[in-house]
Design a protein around this motif. Structure first.
Motif, PDB file in Angstrom:
ATOM      1  N   GLY A 172     -39.730  82.485  -3.509  1.00  0.00           N
ATOM      2  CA  GLY A 172     -38.627  83.085  -4.256  1.00  0.00           C
ATOM      3  C   GLY A 172     -38.429  84.574  -4.008  1.00  0.00           C
ATOM      4  O   GLY A 172     -37.440  85.146  -4.451  1.00  0.00           O
ATOM      5  N   THR A 173     -39.362  85.209  -3.287  1.00  0.00           N
ATOM      6  CA  THR A 173     -39.221  86.643  -3.015  1.00  0.00           C
ATOM      7  C   THR A 173     -37.942  86.921  -2.229  1.00  0.00           C
ATOM      8  O   THR A 173     -37.198  87.859  -2.516  1.00  0.00           O
ATOM      9  CB  THR A 173     -40.435  87.167  -2.217  1.00  0.00           C
ATOM     10  OG1 THR A 173     -41.622  86.823  -2.911  1.00  0.00           O
ATOM     11  CG2 THR A 173     -40.367  88.671  -2.031  1.00  0.00           C
ATOM     12  N   TYR A 174     -37.698  86.084  -1.248  1.00  0.00           N
ATOM     13  CA  TYR A 174     -36.492  86.276  -0.431  1.00  0.00           C
ATOM     14  C   TYR A 174     -35.232  86.220  -1.309  1.00  0.00           C
ATOM     15  O   TYR A 174     -34.361  87.070  -1.201  1.00  0.00           O
ATOM     16  CB  TYR A 174     -36.408  85.223   0.679  1.00  0.00           C
ATOM     17  CG  TYR A 174     -35.161  85.362   1.517  1.00  0.00           C
ATOM     18  CD1 TYR A 174     -35.171  86.107   2.694  1.00  0.00           C
ATOM     19  CD2 TYR A 174     -33.948  84.801   1.107  1.00  0.00           C
ATOM     20  CE1 TYR A 174     -34.014  86.274   3.440  1.00  0.00           C
ATOM     21  CE2 TYR A 174     -32.788  84.968   1.850  1.00  0.00           C
ATOM     22  CZ  TYR A 174     -32.831  85.695   3.017  1.00  0.00           C
ATOM     23  OH  TYR A 174     -31.675  85.871   3.744  1.00  0.00           O
ATOM     24  N   ASN A 175     -35.172  85.230  -2.176  1.00  0.00           N
ATOM     25  CA  ASN A 175     -34.000  85.094  -3.043  1.00  0.00           C
ATOM     26  C   ASN A 175     -33.821  86.291  -3.967  1.00  0.00           C
ATOM     27  O   ASN A 175     -32.701  86.706  -4.260  1.00  0.00           O
ATOM     28  CB  ASN A 175     -34.107  83.820  -3.879  1.00  0.00           C
ATOM     29  CG  ASN A 175     -33.729  82.587  -3.068  1.00  0.00           C
ATOM     30  OD1 ASN A 175     -33.359  82.702  -1.896  1.00  0.00           O
ATOM     31  ND2 ASN A 175     -33.839  81.428  -3.673  1.00  0.00           N
ATOM     32  N   ILE A 191     -42.360  90.573   3.982  1.00  0.00           N
ATOM     33  CA  ILE A 191     -43.014  89.772   5.030  1.00  0.00           C
ATOM     34  C   ILE A 191     -44.374  90.379   5.375  1.00  0.00           C
ATOM     35  O   ILE A 191     -45.383  89.678   5.468  1.00  0.00           O
ATOM     36  CB  ILE A 191     -42.126  89.696   6.298  1.00  0.00           C
ATOM     37  CG1 ILE A 191     -40.911  88.810   6.045  1.00  0.00           C
ATOM     38  CG2 ILE A 191     -42.926  89.211   7.505  1.00  0.00           C
ATOM     39  CD1 ILE A 191     -39.915  88.771   7.206  1.00  0.00           C
ATOM     40  N   ALA A 192     -44.380  91.699   5.532  1.00  0.00           N
ATOM     41  CA  ALA A 192     -45.614  92.394   5.907  1.00  0.00           C
ATOM     42  C   ALA A 192     -46.702  92.191   4.855  1.00  0.00           C
ATOM     43  O   ALA A 192     -47.867  91.968   5.185  1.00  0.00           O
ATOM     44  CB  ALA A 192     -45.332  93.881   6.112  1.00  0.00           C
ATOM     45  N   GLN A 249     -44.688  83.481   9.686  1.00  0.00           N
ATOM     46  CA  GLN A 249     -45.508  83.001   8.573  1.00  0.00           C
ATOM     47  C   GLN A 249     -45.116  83.748   7.289  1.00  0.00           C
ATOM     48  O   GLN A 249     -44.913  83.144   6.235  1.00  0.00           O
ATOM     49  CB  GLN A 249     -46.983  83.230   8.920  1.00  0.00           C
ATOM     50  CG  GLN A 249     -47.963  82.928   7.799  1.00  0.00           C
ATOM     51  CD  GLN A 249     -48.975  84.052   7.644  1.00  0.00           C
ATOM     52  OE1 GLN A 249     -49.499  84.573   8.632  1.00  0.00           O
ATOM     53  NE2 GLN A 249     -49.230  84.440   6.410  1.00  0.00           N
ATOM     54  N   GLY A 250     -44.967  85.062   7.405  1.00  0.00           N
ATOM     55  CA  GLY A 250     -44.579  85.863   6.239  1.00  0.00           C
ATOM     56  C   GLY A 250     -43.184  85.506   5.744  1.00  0.00           C
ATOM     57  O   GLY A 250     -42.936  85.424   4.536  1.00  0.00           O
ATOM     58  N   LEU A 251     -42.283  85.278   6.683  1.00  0.00           N
ATOM     59  CA  LEU A 251     -40.903  84.926   6.317  1.00  0.00           C
ATOM     60  C   LEU A 251     -40.881  83.582   5.585  1.00  0.00           C
ATOM     61  O   LEU A 251     -40.205  83.442   4.551  1.00  0.00           O
ATOM     62  CB  LEU A 251     -40.027  84.879   7.580  1.00  0.00           C
ATOM     63  CG  LEU A 251     -38.560  84.497   7.392  1.00  0.00           C
ATOM     64  CD1 LEU A 251     -37.848  85.458   6.438  1.00  0.00           C
ATOM     65  CD2 LEU A 251     -37.828  84.478   8.744  1.00  0.00           C
ATOM     66  N   ASP A 258     -32.798  94.688   4.873  1.00  0.00           N
ATOM     67  CA  ASP A 258     -33.736  94.422   5.980  1.00  0.00           C
ATOM     68  C   ASP A 258     -35.108  95.038   5.709  1.00  0.00           C
ATOM     69  O   ASP A 258     -36.138  94.455   6.045  1.00  0.00           O
ATOM     70  CB  ASP A 258     -33.201  95.025   7.285  1.00  0.00           C
ATOM     71  CG  ASP A 258     -32.109  94.169   7.921  1.00  0.00           C
ATOM     72  OD1 ASP A 258     -31.809  93.085   7.393  1.00  0.00           O
ATOM     73  OD2 ASP A 258     -31.555  94.607   8.948  1.00  0.00           O
ATOM     74  N   ILE A 259     -35.081  96.222   5.123  1.00  0.00           N
ATOM     75  CA  ILE A 259     -36.320  96.957   4.863  1.00  0.00           C
ATOM     76  C   ILE A 259     -37.155  96.194   3.839  1.00  0.00           C
ATOM     77  O   ILE A 259     -38.361  95.982   4.032  1.00  0.00           O
ATOM     78  CB  ILE A 259     -36.013  98.387   4.340  1.00  0.00           C
ATOM     79  CG1 ILE A 259     -34.977  99.097   5.232  1.00  0.00           C
ATOM     80  CG2 ILE A 259     -37.284  99.206   4.167  1.00  0.00           C
ATOM     81  CD1 ILE A 259     -35.254  99.092   6.718  1.00  0.00           C
ATOM     82  N   ASP A 260     -36.485  95.760   2.761  1.00  0.00           N
ATOM     83  CA  ASP A 260     -37.195  94.996   1.725  1.00  0.00           C
ATOM     84  C   ASP A 260     -37.741  93.692   2.289  1.00  0.00           C
ATOM     85  O   ASP A 260     -38.860  93.287   1.960  1.00  0.00           O
ATOM     86  CB  ASP A 260     -36.250  94.696   0.549  1.00  0.00           C
ATOM     87  CG  ASP A 260     -35.978  95.929  -0.302  1.00  0.00           C
ATOM     88  OD1 ASP A 260     -36.438  97.024   0.077  1.00  0.00           O
ATOM     89  OD2 ASP A 260     -35.306  95.800  -1.343  1.00  0.00           O
TER      90      ASP A 260
END
Ligand code: ARG
Length: 281
Positions: free
Chosen positions: A254-257, A76-77, A245-247, A69-71
């Protein structure tokens, strides 16, 4: 060959740089003149999280709050151009801190529910989850309904608590409520409860990391699909817009993955996690 003039120019520049650097170290910049309006300091959004929920949020040996969650929120931020600061916050009462203005958002593996939506707003979903049962490896439990006659541990006020309350009756004395999920799981280890119901990611992580506990997990299709969202104060559309928007941006690039793979070993398969790869199917 470098000309004398160019050399002097260069040397002058270097000297100026050194002086600037030295100056920067010793003295703070002079206060801006009274007439010039001071730029507003960038807002730091305070993020509440119950950091006893690995691998989503926990504290490392240094006391830093870390986890999936933190990452995700940090990424996102970065996309949304906002600053965030994480503050460990007990689960009980965690949502009140939004009302009181002590926290700007809650990221805590929070399941988006209709009931919660009445008192807070949620970002788009960022993770798919479900409840999972932990029992001792000798247990005869094979399905959720088997828990009816047993002592069951849950974290107070979680969706696990809700599911078990529905099965056994909210006031059942066989439900043992704990302030954290690890405490419930410790009680399972010591035999104080026969089963624990909590989010699948957390149960699986705990069981895998505590082989001495001799646990096993039991899943059941009775458990409804859940999705995690970031909670903000009801009506805080500005922040919600930035988060969504960040999400979207971290899912798209690909950052999320990458973050997902870091914690769960494989890229996500489900809808809430990422857009389907373009070439597949
Ligand atoms: N997903 C569950 C819920 O929303 C449990 C979340 C608990 N999170 C935590 N950090 N303790 O109720």
């Amino acid at each position: 060959m470098i000309s004398t003039r160019r050399f002097l120019q260069f040397a002058g520049l270097a000297a100026a740089t050194v002086m600037l650097a030295a100056c920067g170290k010793k003295e703070p910049a002079p206060a801006p003149a009274a007439t010039a309006p001071a730029p507003a300091p960038a807002k730091v959004y305070v993020v509440g999280t119950d950091a006893a929920y690995a691998p989503f949020e926990s504290q490392n040996e240094k006391g830093e709050i870390v986890g999936f969650d933190i990452d995700v929120v940090q990424a996102i931020a970065a996309k949304a151009g906002i600053q965030v600061k994480f503050v460990n916050t007990p689960w009980e009462g965690i949502f009140n801190t939004l009302q009181q203005g002590d926290r700007d958002m809650i990221v805590s593996a929070v399941t988006i529910t209709d009931e919660r939506k009445q008192t807070m707003d949620f970002s788009d979903p960022y993770f798919d989850a479900a409840q999972l049962i932990a029992v001792k490896d000798t247990s005869k439990v094979t399905k959720f309904a088997d828990l009816k006659k047993l002592k069951v541990g849950v974290q107070t006020g979680t969706t696990g608590d809700e599911a078990v309350s529905k099965l056994m009756g909210k006031t059942s004395t066989s439900i043992k409520r704990f302030e954290s999920t690890p405490l419930a799981l410790k009680e399972l280890e010591s035999g104080g409860v026969d089963a624990v119901v909590a989010d699948n990611g957390v149960i699986a992580h705990y069981v895998a990391n505590n082989p001495g506990g001799k646990f096993k997990t039991v899943s059941d299709k009775e458990f409804v699909p859940e999705q995690y969202g970031i909670a903000v104060k009801k009506g805080n559309a500005e922040l919600l817009g930035k988060l969504n928007q960040g999400l979207a941006a971290i899912k798209a690039d690909g950052t999320y993955n990458q973050i997902y793979a870091k914690y769960f070993g494989a890229p996500p398969a489900a809808a809430a996690s990422a857009p389907a790869p373009a070439a597949s199917k």
